[in-house]
Write a protein that holds these residues in place. Structure first.
Motif, PDB file in Angstrom:
ATOM      1  N   LEU A  31       0.839  -1.197   0.000  1.00 13.35           N
ATOM      2  CA  LEU A  31       0.000   0.000   0.000  1.00 13.35           C
ATOM      3  C   LEU A  31       0.882   1.257   0.000  1.00 13.35           C
ATOM      4  O   LEU A  31       0.590   2.248  -0.660  1.00 13.35           O
ATOM      5  N   ARG A  32       1.978   1.159   0.770  1.00 15.45           N
ATOM      6  CA  ARG A  32       2.923   2.263   0.808  1.00 15.45           C
ATOM      7  C   ARG A  32       3.505   2.545  -0.581  1.00 15.45           C
ATOM      8  O   ARG A  32       3.576   3.694  -1.025  1.00 15.45           O
ATOM      9  N   SER A  33       3.908   1.487  -1.269  1.00 18.13           N
ATOM     10  CA  SER A  33       4.508   1.715  -2.582  1.00 18.13           C
ATOM     11  C   SER A  33       3.446   2.078  -3.621  1.00 18.13           C
ATOM     12  O   SER A  33       3.735   2.728  -4.615  1.00 18.13           O
ATOM     13  N   ALA A  34       2.191   1.672  -3.363  1.00 13.34           N
ATOM     14  CA  ALA A  34       1.120   1.993  -4.318  1.00 13.34           C
ATOM     15  C   ALA A  34       0.964   3.487  -4.498  1.00 13.34           C
ATOM     16  O   ALA A  34       0.673   3.977  -5.588  1.00 13.34           O
ATOM     17  N   VAL A  35       1.159   4.232  -3.393  1.00 13.83           N
ATOM     18  CA  VAL A  35       1.041   5.687  -3.472  1.00 13.83           C
ATOM     19  C   VAL A  35       2.087   6.223  -4.444  1.00 13.83           C
ATOM     20  O   VAL A  35       1.797   7.056  -5.303  1.00 13.83           O
ATOM     21  N   LEU A  36       3.310   5.719  -4.290  1.00 20.02           N
ATOM     22  CA  LEU A  36       4.418   6.223  -5.110  1.00 20.02           C
ATOM     23  C   LEU A  36       4.342   5.713  -6.549  1.00 20.02           C
ATOM     24  O   LEU A  36       4.764   6.395  -7.480  1.00 20.02           O
ATOM     25  N   LEU A  61     -15.072   6.810  -6.217  1.00 25.57           N
ATOM     26  CA  LEU A  61     -14.799   5.585  -5.460  1.00 25.57           C
ATOM     27  C   LEU A  61     -13.414   5.057  -5.822  1.00 25.57           C
ATOM     28  O   LEU A  61     -13.106   4.823  -6.994  1.00 25.57           O
ATOM     29  N   LEU A  62     -12.620   4.888  -4.794  1.00 22.59           N
ATOM     30  CA  LEU A  62     -11.212   4.550  -4.972  1.00 22.59           C
ATOM     31  C   LEU A  62     -11.026   3.089  -5.379  1.00 22.59           C
ATOM     32  O   LEU A  62     -11.690   2.206  -4.850  1.00 22.59           O
ATOM     33  N   ARG A  63     -10.109   2.863  -6.323  1.00 24.22           N
ATOM     34  CA  ARG A  63      -9.729   1.511  -6.751  1.00 24.22           C
ATOM     35  C   ARG A  63      -8.220   1.388  -6.730  1.00 24.22           C
ATOM     36  O   ARG A  63      -7.516   2.351  -7.032  1.00 24.22           O
ATOM     37  N   TRP A  64      -7.750   0.182  -6.410  1.00 25.51           N
ATOM     38  CA  TRP A  64      -6.313  -0.067  -6.391  1.00 25.51           C
ATOM     39  C   TRP A  64      -5.998  -1.120  -7.439  1.00 25.51           C
ATOM     40  O   TRP A  64      -6.453  -2.252  -7.339  1.00 25.51           O
ATOM     41  N   ARG A  65      -5.230  -0.704  -8.441  1.00 27.82           N
ATOM     42  CA  ARG A  65      -4.791  -1.659  -9.461  1.00 27.82           C
ATOM     43  C   ARG A  65      -3.494  -2.285  -8.988  1.00 27.82           C
ATOM     44  O   ARG A  65      -2.411  -1.751  -9.210  1.00 27.82           O
ATOM     45  N   HIS A  66      -3.623  -3.411  -8.312  1.00 24.92           N
ATOM     46  CA  HIS A  66      -2.459  -4.093  -7.746  1.00 24.92           C
ATOM     47  C   HIS A  66      -1.766  -4.868  -8.863  1.00 24.92           C
ATOM     48  O   HIS A  66      -2.421  -5.575  -9.632  1.00 24.92           O
ATOM     49  N   PRO A  67      -0.427  -4.730  -8.968  1.00 24.65           N
ATOM     50  CA  PRO A  67       0.276  -5.356 -10.102  1.00 24.65           C
ATOM     51  C   PRO A  67       0.061  -6.872 -10.173  1.00 24.65           C
ATOM     52  O   PRO A  67       0.039  -7.429 -11.269  1.00 24.65           O
ATOM     53  N   GLN A  68      -0.112  -7.550  -9.022  1.00 19.43           N
ATOM     54  CA  GLN A  68      -0.359  -8.999  -9.078  1.00 19.43           C
ATOM     55  C   GLN A  68      -1.825  -9.366  -8.869  1.00 19.43           C
ATOM     56  O   GLN A  68      -2.365 -10.203  -9.552  1.00 19.43           O
ATOM     57  N   LYS A  69      -2.440  -8.701  -7.900  1.00 21.19           N
ATOM     58  CA  LYS A  69      -3.799  -9.126  -7.513  1.00 21.19           C
ATOM     59  C   LYS A  69      -4.895  -8.537  -8.399  1.00 21.19           C
ATOM     60  O   LYS A  69      -6.056  -8.903  -8.268  1.00 21.19           O
ATOM     61  N   GLY A  70      -4.552  -7.578  -9.252  1.00 23.10           N
ATOM     62  CA  GLY A  70      -5.593  -6.939 -10.058  1.00 23.10           C
ATOM     63  C   GLY A  70      -6.315  -5.862  -9.259  1.00 23.10           C
ATOM     64  O   GLY A  70      -5.745  -5.295  -8.327  1.00 23.10           O
ATOM     65  N   LEU A  71      -7.583  -5.636  -9.612  1.00 29.50           N
ATOM     66  CA  LEU A  71      -8.327  -4.560  -8.965  1.00 29.50           C
ATOM     67  C   LEU A  71      -8.737  -4.956  -7.533  1.00 29.50           C
ATOM     68  O   LEU A  71      -9.473  -5.911  -7.333  1.00 29.50           O
ATOM     69  N   ILE A  78      -8.835   0.073   2.695  1.00 30.68           N
ATOM     70  CA  ILE A  78      -9.049   1.346   3.407  1.00 30.68           C
ATOM     71  C   ILE A  78      -8.885   1.197   4.926  1.00 30.68           C
ATOM     72  O   ILE A  78      -8.243   2.033   5.553  1.00 30.68           O
ATOM     73  N   PRO A  79      -9.421   0.117   5.527  1.00 32.93           N
ATOM     74  CA  PRO A  79      -9.234  -0.016   6.979  1.00 32.93           C
ATOM     75  C   PRO A  79      -7.757  -0.003   7.374  1.00 32.93           C
ATOM     76  O   PRO A  79      -7.385   0.613   8.377  1.00 32.93           O
ATOM     77  N   ILE A  80      -6.900  -0.672   6.579  1.00 26.11           N
ATOM     78  CA  ILE A  80      -5.470  -0.698   6.907  1.00 26.11           C
ATOM     79  C   ILE A  80      -4.827   0.651   6.632  1.00 26.11           C
ATOM     80  O   ILE A  80      -3.975   1.121   7.378  1.00 26.11           O
ATOM     81  N   ALA A  81      -5.276   1.297   5.560  1.00 25.74           N
ATOM     82  CA  ALA A  81      -4.784   2.654   5.274  1.00 25.74           C
ATOM     83  C   ALA A  81      -5.136   3.593   6.420  1.00 25.74           C
ATOM     84  O   ALA A  81      -4.358   4.478   6.778  1.00 25.74           O
ATOM     85  N   GLU A  82      -6.320   3.387   7.025  1.00 25.55           N
ATOM     86  CA  GLU A  82      -6.725   4.243   8.140  1.00 25.55           C
ATOM     87  C   GLU A  82      -5.862   3.974   9.363  1.00 25.55           C
ATOM     88  O   GLU A  82      -5.369   4.899  10.014  1.00 25.55           O
ATOM     89  N   GLU A  83      -5.640   2.688   9.677  1.00 27.85           N
ATOM     90  CA  GLU A  83      -4.853   2.341  10.860  1.00 27.85           C
ATOM     91  C   GLU A  83      -3.419   2.828  10.758  1.00 27.85           C
ATOM     92  O   GLU A  83      -2.821   3.235  11.743  1.00 27.85           O
ATOM     93  N   PRO A  89      -2.070  10.567   2.820  1.00 26.45           N
ATOM     94  CA  PRO A  89      -1.619  10.815   1.441  1.00 26.45           C
ATOM     95  C   PRO A  89      -2.566  10.233   0.394  1.00 26.45           C
ATOM     96  O   PRO A  89      -2.792  10.850  -0.656  1.00 26.45           O
ATOM     97  N   ILE A  90      -3.140   9.064   0.666  1.00 28.95           N
ATOM     98  CA  ILE A  90      -4.061   8.461  -0.306  1.00 28.95           C
ATOM     99  C   ILE A  90      -5.291   9.354  -0.473  1.00 28.95           C
ATOM    100  O   ILE A  90      -5.725   9.643  -1.594  1.00 28.95           O
ATOM    101  N   GLY A  91      -5.822   9.816   0.655  1.00 26.98           N
ATOM    102  CA  GLY A  91      -7.016  10.667   0.614  1.00 26.98           C
ATOM    103  C   GLY A  91      -6.770  11.972  -0.120  1.00 26.98           C
ATOM    104  O   GLY A  91      -7.644  12.481  -0.822  1.00 26.98           O
TER     105      GLY A  91
END
Ligand code: C2E
Ligand code: MG
Ligand code: MG
Ligand code: MG
Length: 288
Positions: A31-36, A61-71, A78-83, A89-91
């Motif tokens: 998630l950290r590297s996803a921002v960058l 509505l936010l989506r994460w295109r993960h290089p391995q896992k897809g969308l 989001i819960p982990i991003a909040e914790e 930065p994502i927000g």
């Protein structure tokens, strides 16, 4: 348990627990590297007038295109991003991207509003005006008029620290930005709380809409929420409307707006043009 056995903690972890923690740590790192790495994108879903179908707003509505896992859907990260605090930065990225797209549509004469989800963690600072300042800066940067931007918060913000939340929300409202209360009915805000906050729109949670045609209790709860909203001079949106019978039932109850797969699924910006043509009245002045 792990805490009590803390001294030897590794030895006492079950394999399951180890795997869980590992999965979390891996997720946090990616998630950290996803921002960058620019792996996020926004999809947009319309909120429309229950009777006329005219658009009130698009919800980002936010989506994460993960290089391995897809969308990856937001509920999974989001819960982990909040914790972890990564939600900040994502927000901020979400607001930038939503305003960038909105200013493009406005330049094309499609004067729609944009509803943006914000976590309580983004608002709860020592300085309650910090979020509003950041938002104001981005409104100027993208040259978007504040009345076209709506912020979606959940009841948890109202419960967390009333005084700070009230200040943070008032600062946002003072910019001219409207505030929606999302997922209404799933938290426990009381009527007296609601009245204090500068809320324009209440979004009735999908869980009530799902069963309202079969379950009299859910139908009655929806009626009660609509009456309450009307008494407080707030407008109402029903979330998760999937069928025409649901829409017409809500119309009968006086629910102002609907959102759901019946109208459209959330779509990437490059697939939005036909939908925008359907729901947005182009202002004559901008036609050439
Ligand atoms: P939400 O704000 O309540 O958004 C509505 C969710 O319901 C969206 O899920 C949407 O795709 C889904 N939905 C809409 N209509 C229907 C329908 O007719 N049927 C069904 N089954 N689902 C429908 P999504 O996109 O997976 O987002 C889930 C949640 O993640 C959001 O709930 C919101 O709480 C959070 N979220 C999404 N984007 C952001 C963001 O940028 N920032 C923050 N802080 N939270 C976000
Ligand atoms: Mg929302
Ligand atoms: Mg919602
Ligand atoms: Mg919801």
């Amino acid at each position: 348990q792990a805490k009590q056995d803390g001294r030897n903690c590794f030895g006492y972890f079950s394999a399951d627990m180890n795997n869980n923690m590992l999965a979390r740590i891996t997720l946090e790192q990616s998630l950290r590297s996803a921002v960058l790495q620019h792996e996020f994108c926004l999809h947009y879903q319309p909120i429309v007038d229950t009777s006329s179908g005219e658009g009130l707003a698009l919800e980002a509505l936010l989506r994460w295109r993960h290089p391995q896992k897809g969308l990856v859907p937001p509920d999974e990260f989001i819960p982990i991003a909040e914790e972890t605090g990564l939600i900040e930065p994502i927000g901020e990225w979400v607001i930038q991207q939503a305003l960038r797209d909105l200013s493009d549509w406005h330049r094309q004469g499609m004067m729609i509003n944009m509803a943006i989800n914000v976590s309580s963690r983004q608002l709860s600072h020592g300085d309650p005006t910090q979020f509003a300042c950041m938002l104001n800066g981005l409104l100027q940067k993208f040259d978007v008029a504040p009345q076209y931007v709506h912020i979606e918060i959940t009841e948890s913000i109202l419960m967390a620290d009333t005084e700070l939340s009230l200040k943070a929300l008032t600062a946002i409202r003072h910019l001219g930005v409207e505030i929606y209360l999302d997922d209404f009915g799933t938290g426990y805000s009381s009527l007296s709380y609601l009245k204090q906050f500068p809320i324009s729109v209440i979004k009735i949670d999908k869980s009530f809409v799902d069963n309202m045609l079969e379950d009299r209790a859910d139908a009655n709860l929806i009626k009660a929420i609509i009456n309450m909203g009307q008494s407080l001079d707030m407008r109402l949106v029903a979330e998760g409307v999937e069928t025409e019978p649901q829409r017409s039932f809500l119309q009968g109850l006086g629910c102002d707006f609907v959102q759901g797969y019946l109208i459209s699924k959330p779509l990437p910006s490059n697939e939005l043009a036909p939908l925008l043509r359907r729901i947005v009245k182009v202002k004559p002045a901008t036609l050439t």
